[in-house]
Design a protein around this motif. Structure first.
Motif, PDB file in Angstrom:
ATOM      1  N   ILE A  45      39.290 -54.165  -0.602  1.00 33.61           N
ATOM      2  CA  ILE A  45      38.021 -53.380  -1.177  1.00 33.61           C
ATOM      3  C   ILE A  45      38.230 -52.067  -0.764  1.00 33.61           C
ATOM      4  N   ALA A  46      38.554 -51.510   0.462  1.00 31.41           N
ATOM      5  CA  ALA A  46      38.625 -50.144   0.838  1.00 31.41           C
ATOM      6  C   ALA A  46      39.727 -49.266  -0.005  1.00 31.41           C
ATOM      7  N   ASP A  47      40.602 -50.151  -0.559  1.00 38.51           N
ATOM      8  CA  ASP A  47      41.745 -49.394  -1.255  1.00 38.51           C
ATOM      9  C   ASP A  47      41.293 -49.292  -2.684  1.00 38.51           C
ATOM     10  N   ASN A  48      40.353 -49.932  -3.120  1.00 36.14           N
ATOM     11  CA  ASN A  48      39.953 -50.050  -4.539  1.00 36.14           C
ATOM     12  C   ASN A  48      38.591 -49.490  -5.077  1.00 36.14           C
ATOM     13  N   ALA A  69      41.660 -54.482  10.690  1.00 37.58           N
ATOM     14  CA  ALA A  69      41.314 -53.686   9.660  1.00 37.58           C
ATOM     15  C   ALA A  69      40.956 -52.393   9.795  1.00 37.58           C
ATOM     16  N   ALA A  70      40.024 -52.004  10.635  1.00 41.46           N
ATOM     17  CA  ALA A  70      39.621 -50.748  10.728  1.00 41.46           C
ATOM     18  C   ALA A  70      40.764 -49.773  10.893  1.00 41.46           C
ATOM     19  N   GLN A  71      41.686 -50.209  11.759  1.00 45.20           N
ATOM     20  CA  GLN A  71      42.942 -49.361  12.211  1.00 45.20           C
ATOM     21  C   GLN A  71      43.735 -48.958  10.691  1.00 45.20           C
ATOM     22  N   SER A  72      43.804 -50.261  10.044  1.00 45.85           N
ATOM     23  CA  SER A  72      44.560 -49.992   8.738  1.00 45.85           C
ATOM     24  C   SER A  72      43.623 -49.167   7.713  1.00 45.85           C
ATOM     25  N   ILE A  73      42.743 -49.206   7.522  1.00 43.36           N
ATOM     26  CA  ILE A  73      41.740 -48.488   6.487  1.00 43.36           C
ATOM     27  C   ILE A  73      41.630 -47.017   7.047  1.00 43.36           C
ATOM     28  N   LEU A  74      41.527 -46.719   8.167  1.00 40.05           N
ATOM     29  CA  LEU A  74      41.390 -45.280   8.618  1.00 40.05           C
ATOM     30  C   LEU A  74      42.651 -44.666   8.703  1.00 40.05           C
ATOM     31  N   GLN A  75      43.636 -45.389   8.359  1.00 38.36           N
ATOM     32  CA  GLN A  75      44.910 -44.631   8.544  1.00 38.36           C
ATOM     33  C   GLN A  75      45.427 -44.086   7.193  1.00 38.36           C
TER      34      GLN A  75
END
Length: 225
Positions: A45-48, A69-75
């Motif tokens: 969702i964060a990607d799209n 998930a937070a680590q991946s998103i904030l990267q």
């Protein structure tokens, strides 16, 4: 362009996910743009989607799923603000959550007003440290400071140890008794006792067990291998 805060709810329990979605959608200044039941889904969702804030559960599909998930998103999406919404209040989880770059950490049992305020503060770039979290952080800094002082103290002592004293500590770390050490060193027990007395004075301890415990606690056994 909408002035509303775009919120994503990441919660694996359906009834809670719907409850938080309804809560957000009832507000005039925010809207739910996505709902996820796992870390994998919230990353997608964060990607799209155009996301401002994510209310993130910590345990979903797996242990600390939300933290990963937070680590991946904030990267890749440093502009997204993450607020952890969880039942966990243990120190390790709190520190791991904030280490991701999250801006807030709210317990699920908190009043709705507090949860909504955390979203509004997050989108404004405000990081509010609540009293219970602040206390954990203060305790952790205090612990780190004590450890730092202990490290400086013990390193100073270790640098001044004789080869015989270093060998004595190595054997103590192996849980050897005085009589065993004497036999291994080919000396009298009284000699080992005298060396131990000198060692205790240097470390300002009353028992060899305290020296061994301190070295192990600070993970410095490798210095005596």
């Amino acid at each position: 362009m909408s002035d509303k805060i775009n919120v994503v709810i990441a919660e694996d329990i359906e009834v809670l996910r719907e409850e938080f979605c309804d809560l957000v959608n009832e507000q005039n200044d925010m809207v739910v743009v996505g709902a996820a039941a796992s870390g994998r889904e919230v990353v997608q969702i964060a990607d799209n989607e155009d996301v401002d804030v994510i209310l993130m559960d910590i345990e979903m599909e797996k242990y600390h799923d939300g933290i990963e998930a937070a680590q991946s998103i904030l990267q890749y999406h440093s502009d997204i603000a993450i607020v952890f919404l969880t039942v966990h209040e243990d120190d390790e989880t709190v520190f791991n959550a904030f280490a991701t770059g999250a801006v807030d950490y709210v317990v699920k049992s908190s009043p709705y007003e507090e949860i909504l305020e955390s979203i509004r503060n997050a989108v404004k770039g405000k990081s509010v440290i609540r009293s219970n979290i602040a206390e954990k952080i203060r305790n952790e800094f205090s612990r780190m400071k004590r450890n730092e002082e202990s490290l400086l103290f013990i390193f100073d002592i270790i640098s001044k140890l004789t080869p015989t004293e270093r060998e004595l500590i190595r054997l103590l770390l192996m849980n050897k008794r005085v009589s065993e050490i004497a036999k291994l060193r080919h000396v009298e027990v009284v000699t080992i006792k005298s060396q131990i007395t000198s060692l205790l004075k240097k470390f300002q301890k009353r028992r060899t067990k305290e020296i061994v415990t301190m070295i192990r606690k600070l993970k410095l056994e490798y210095l005596f291998e």
